[in-house]
Scaffold this active site. Structure first.
Site, PDB file in Angstrom:
ATOM      1  N   LYS A  75       0.820  -1.341   0.016  1.00 19.35           N
ATOM      2  CA  LYS A  75      -0.110  -0.038  -0.203  1.00 19.35           C
ATOM      3  C   LYS A  75       0.832   1.395  -0.028  1.00 19.35           C
ATOM      4  CE  LYS A  75      -4.167   2.001   2.170  1.00 19.35           C
ATOM      5  NZ  LYS A  75      -5.232   1.898   3.611  1.00 19.35           N
ATOM      6  N   SER A 110      -9.978   1.713   2.437  1.00 17.34           N
ATOM      7  CA  SER A 110      -9.097   2.610   1.568  1.00 17.34           C
ATOM      8  C   SER A 110      -7.951   1.663   0.868  1.00 17.34           C
ATOM      9  CB  SER A 110      -8.341   3.722   2.343  1.00 17.34           C
ATOM     10  OG  SER A 110      -7.626   2.940   3.528  1.00 17.34           O
ATOM     11  N   SER A 146     -10.236  -0.594   6.671  1.00 16.86           N
ATOM     12  CA  SER A 146      -9.640  -0.722   5.211  1.00 16.86           C
ATOM     13  C   SER A 146      -8.815  -1.711   4.649  1.00 16.86           C
ATOM     14  CB  SER A 146      -8.600   0.738   5.416  1.00 16.86           C
ATOM     15  OG  SER A 146      -9.384   1.945   5.273  1.00 16.86           O
TER      16      SER A 146
END
Ligand code: GLN
Length: 483
Positions: A85, A160, A184
């Site tokens: 990420k 997210s 997330s």
């Protein structure tokens, strides 16, 4: 288009790869090239990555192969491609948080989790797209355009960590890392049909994770199977003296208990997460999950955890409050973007106006308001009290139950633009995941079949702090019950 079932049928690819690279049967270079090819085929339509780190991956793979050639063991994730990420710092590789404000910023160090993956032989293939600064539930808040759900390109992958979930679902990498502040990791895992784990707060280092809500943030893996996710947790977890909130012990030994089963375990189905607001097709799948656990010998009962219904309200005070403080460091002086102006004050204002997207600005305003003199006690102070109540109600439930069960997300993946006009409808996506972060507990999402629209449904397994062994045992039984 990949059918959702195919991703779970992919099985424990990471474990197979590592075994064959360690034994010298396959080269890491070949494995990495294969994955880069899959990325080449579908990345344009999926947009899981902000950056594909081809050069880095080829060099790292060659280094792993050299170790094998020298008779050394590159580690338990030898040659396994991983997607990271883009809010995890990577030395010499841009880290953007999908925000314009970090434009041009290159971290001088690796996040601890990135160092540990590399030390285990894993190979970073790219940095994944996300909602800007991890604020969102659909990846539509990225400054670089949304990620698409590999199972249906017209739908969101969740967020997210949408890029990380999509990368695994699309076969770009068998493993990825995300961060979970209010859901997330778990929510995009559910929407993309993969496994996603949010570990106990403090079990995985936050060093090098760009801070959103520091008391809530935790790093965790995405994978196609429970066993792979377990191994990654053990690799990235454990004490890090450089993170003051790190628990001074190893990550619970989850891998060795995966086949223990659930006979005699007590599992509670959370009443508050099975009623209003939960789509009937999702609720149906979760009831089927509960039945599968009962059939495997667990005692399954409904349990009320009343304070979780206040989770959303408390989270949207605590998380923005911490974010408004954390994001004050982006001032045009120390990192990334600077919009020049005659005075420092104007420079900061113009930089922040140009650099942050709407949702980030909304959170900064919410947080600043909640912390302002005169409102601090009424808002932030009250939210902290609610946080204590949530922990207390969970503790009471865990006096009777070893683990809890709920849906991960109230619906399957929704269409682009469905919830962007109304922030509240987007926030409601996290009703089942947020309370866990406020309590600091672990929870994970396991794919549990499909909804009426043919899209994946995720079952959430929750456990008390450091209860990962019980959590993974339940997850493994759920996974097995579908096979
Ligand atoms: N969707 C939640 C939010 O927007 C949670 C995000 C997260 O876990 N990073 O804050």
């Amino acid at each position: 288009m990949t059918a959702p079932q195919e991703s779970s049928a992919a099985g424990a690819a990471a474990l197979t790869i590592a075994a064959s690279v360690r034994s010298g049967e396959r080269s890491a270079l070949e494995v990495v090239k294969e994955h880069l090819e899959v990325i080449g085929q579908r990345e344009t339509e999926v947009h899981a990555f902000n950056l594909v780190t081809t050069e880095h991956a080829l060099a790292a793979a060659t280094a792993v192969d050299q170790l094998v050639a020298q008779g050394e063991d590159p580690g338990p994730l030898a040659g396994v491609p991983v997607a990271i990420k883009d809010n995890l710092c990577t030395r010499g590789v841009a880290t953007t948080c999908s925000s314009k404000i970090l434009e041009g910023w290159v971290p001088p160090y690796d996040a601890t989790v990135v160092t540990r993956l590399a030390a285990a032989g894993a190979i970073m293939v790219g940095k994944t797209n996300m909602d800007e600064f991890a604020m969102g539930s659909s990846t539509e808040n990225s400054a670089f355009g949304p990620t698409r759900n590999p199972h249906d390109l017209g739908r969101v992958p969740g967020g997210s960590s949408g890029g990380s979930a999509a990368a695994v679902a699309a076969g770009f990498a068998p493993i990825s890392l995300g961060s979970d502040t209010g859901g997330s990791i778990r929510q995009p895992a559910a929407l993309c049909g993969v496994v996603g784990v949010k570990p106990t707060y403090g079990t995985v280092s936050r060093l090098g994770l760009v801070a959103f809500g520091s008391s809530l943030d935790q790093v965790g893996p995405f994978a196609n199977s429970v066993a792979e996710a377990a191994l990654v947790c053990e690799v990235i977890g454990g004490h890090d003296p450089a993170d003051s909130t790190s628990i001074p012990q190893a990550f619970p030994a989850v891998s060795e208990h995966l086949s223990d089963g659930v006979a005699g375990m007590r599992i509670g189905l959370i009443t508050e997460m099975m009623g209003e607001g939960i789509a009937p097709d999702v609720a149906l799948r979760i009831r089927a999950a509960a039945e599968a656990l009962a059939a495997a010998g667990a005692e399954v009962e409904e349990v009320s955890v009343p304070a979780v219904t206040y989770g959303l309200s408390a989270y949207y005070l605590v998380a923005p409050a911490e974010a408004s403080s954390n994001l004050s460091r982006y001032d045009g002086v120390r990192y990334g973007l600077r919009v020049d102006a005659p005075t420092t004050g104007e420079m900061m204002e113009l930089t922040r106006t140009a650099g942050f997207g709407d949702e980030v600005k909304r959170r900064i305003m919410l947080g600043t308001y909640a912390l302002s003199a005169g409102y601090y006690d009424a808002f932030y102070g009250t939210a902290l009290k609610v946080r204590t109540l949530i922990r207390r109600d969970f503790d009471q439930a865990y006096e009777r139950f070893d683990a809890l069960l709920s849906p991960t997300s109230p619906t399957t993946a929704f269409a682009f633009g469905d919830k962007t006009a109304d922030p509240m409808s987007m926030y409601l996506n996290d009703v089942c995941t947020i309370a866990t972060n406020l309590a600091g507990h672990p929870a994970m999402s396991v794919p549990y079949g499909l909804g009426d629209d043919g899209m994946p449904v995720g079952a959430q397994v929750l456990a008390p702090a450091l209860g990962e062994v019980a959590m993974f045992r339940v997850a493994a039984v759920l996974e097995g019950s579908l096979a």
